[in-house]
Design an enzyme around this catalytic site. Structure first.
Site, short mmCIF file in Angstrom:
data_model
loop_
_atom_site.label_atom_id
_atom_site.label_comp_id
_atom_site.label_asym_id
_atom_site.label_seq_id
_atom_site.Cartn_x
_atom_site.Cartn_y
_atom_site.Cartn_z
N GLU A 326 0.50 -1.23 0.02
CA GLU A 326 -0.18 0.41 0.04
C GLU A 326 0.64 0.67 -0.20
O GLU A 326 1.79 1.33 0.61
CB GLU A 326 -0.88 0.33 0.93
CG GLU A 326 -2.30 -1.08 0.89
CD GLU A 326 -2.53 -0.68 2.20
OE1 GLU A 326 -4.15 -1.31 1.95
OE2 GLU A 326 -2.28 -0.18 3.84
N CYS A 327 0.63 1.77 -0.88
CA CYS A 327 1.75 3.22 -0.99
C CYS A 327 3.28 3.52 -1.14
O CYS A 327 3.44 3.03 -2.00
CB CYS A 327 0.70 4.31 0.00
SG CYS A 327 1.08 6.05 -0.41
#
Length: 435
Positions: A326-327
């Site tokens: 994530e990210c």
């Protein structure tokens, strides 16, 4: 339902976080069990709340969470004497279109829960005129419970008298007056506060905030102002674990995990196996899934580039089992990351993504995602809600897209996530399932 208060402000930078931390610690020192919450999608403040109160702080988000999930998270306050929720941005700041329970603003959450608002008001540069601001915040939304104001950055006793006079004329209760002090500011970087784990002498700093609040805030009036609205609706489950044994990256480069997500995994019996890429640790080979959360890989790109054991373990795992980022974790799964100075560092190479901080661009906002391929814990067609916040620019994204992604107003965004083999990644942080 435990009585509570919403600690908010007209805008960011007014001092609400230091007020929140000081109140949490002072009331805890007085023998109260205080349950903290954070309004909206924030990964950093909850860790500070936990340090101040000794209790895990959870995000409550009226755009991304339905009433059932909000109710389930409120159950975390069971056994507490008081709830303190910290707002985000300004009190009424949210998105244009409501989500499952509201528009994501602190005011929407306060009204839903019945928590009176304590407005932290920076009165520097004004005196009686500050009352007009307070009055507007108290009356803009019909039905908004409003406890009063804490006046911050008061320059002198005379300044305090004049500001109080204005509040008295407007009928706004003054719950405290904080003299101006330069040492009460917490250090920040581009995503907000420096992480709690990086703050030197954090406990000492919070203790100082508590002492300061005790001297200048009416704690008895704060406690007496707390209220709540009964929230008796069926509870929805917390997010389900995407696997039974989850190797979770956890260190200064990868720390942005929502507490309610990890709590949901644990409640369902999943085993979380932490490891540190910065310490060149490989994920546990017994794990069913490797999950790299967001964080600050751009600050540690050289260390990650040289973490050969971590990279080799990740590559071995991805040959047969899923890996998700994530990210910041997504960036670390890519081919390369370019830091703000323009230096290029190789990453894991499991995806072709190349991102750059030399070409800085803000990406911020809620995200709706409809998966066009499966990711860990979610099948094709699943509808997800999340939030994106980073300053990186995509230079290359050659892999197949993972999802169709739109913002809170329905406009498509180009950050679709990626997939290759057993590896997936998204720029948004998952908050909940649902349309």
């Amino acid at each position: 339902m435990t009585p509570g208060l919403m600690i908010s402000a007209p805008a960011s930078g007014c001092g609400k976080t230091t007020v929140m931390l000081g109140l949490l610690r002072a009331l805890t020192e007085d023998g109260m069990a205080v349950q903290p919450f954070k309004s909206g999608p924030d990964y950093i403040d909850p860790a500070f709340h936990r340090a101040a109160s000794g209790r895990v702080s959870f995000n409550l988000d009226t755009w991304a969470m339905g009433p059932g999930l909000l109710a389930a998270l409120l159950d975390q306050a069971e056994g507490a004497d008081l709830v303190l929720a910290e707002g985000s941005m300004g009190l009424f700041d949210g998105v244009a279109r409501d989500g499952a329970s509201g528009n994501g603003s602190s005011s929407a959450l306060a009204m839903l829960m019945g928590w009176p608002v304590v407005l932290v008001l920076d009165v520097s540069g004004q005196a009686q005129s500050a009352a007009a601001t307070a009055l507007g915040f108290a009356r803009l939304r019909e039905g908004l419970p409003f406890a009063g104001v804490i006046l911050n950055r008061v320059a002198s006793p005379r300044h305090e008298r004049l500001a109080r006079q204005g509040m008295d004329e407007a009928g706004i209760p003054v719950l405290g007056c904080l003299p101006r002090r330069g040492d009460l500011a917490l250090p920040e970087r581009h995503l907000g506060l420096v992480q709690a784990s990086e703050h030197r002498d954090l406990d000492r700093a919070i203790a100082g905030y508590a002492t300061f609040l005790r001297a200048h805030v009416d704690l008895a009036a704060i406690r007496a102002a707390a209220r709540a609205t009964p929230f008796e609706i069926p509870r929805s489950p917390l997010p389900r674990p995407p696997a039974q044994r989850i190797a979770l990256a956890q260190d200064a480069a990868f720390s942005f995990s929502y507490p309610h997500v990890l709590q949901g995994w644990r409640d369902a019996g999943a085993q979380i196996l932490p490891f540190s890429p910065l310490a060149d640790e490989a994920p546990d080979p017994a794990a069913d899934l490797v999950w790299l959360p967001g964080g600050y890989p751009e600050l540690h790109a050289a260390t990650l580039a040289g973490a050969d054991r971590f990279r080799a373990g990740l590559i071995r795992h991805a040959q047969t089992l899923p890996v998700h980022g994530e990210c910041g974790g997504y960036m670390a799964l890519g081919a390369a990351l370019i830091d703000k100075a323009g230096a290029r560092y190789r990453m894991a190479g499991l995806l072709g993504l190349v991102t750059s901080y030399a070409q800085r661009k803000l990406h911020l906002g809620y995200r709706r995602a409809h998966l066009i391929a499966p990711m860990p814990g979610q099948g094709t067609g699943a509808a997800l809600r999340g939030h994106e916040f980073h300053y990186s620019t995509i230079l290359d994204q050659p892999d197949a897209p993972l999802a169709r992604v739109t913002d809170a107003e329905g406009a498509e965004v180009p950050e679709t996530g990626s997939r290759r083999g057993h590896v997936t990644g998204t720029f948004f942080h998952l908050i909940s399932e649902g349309t």
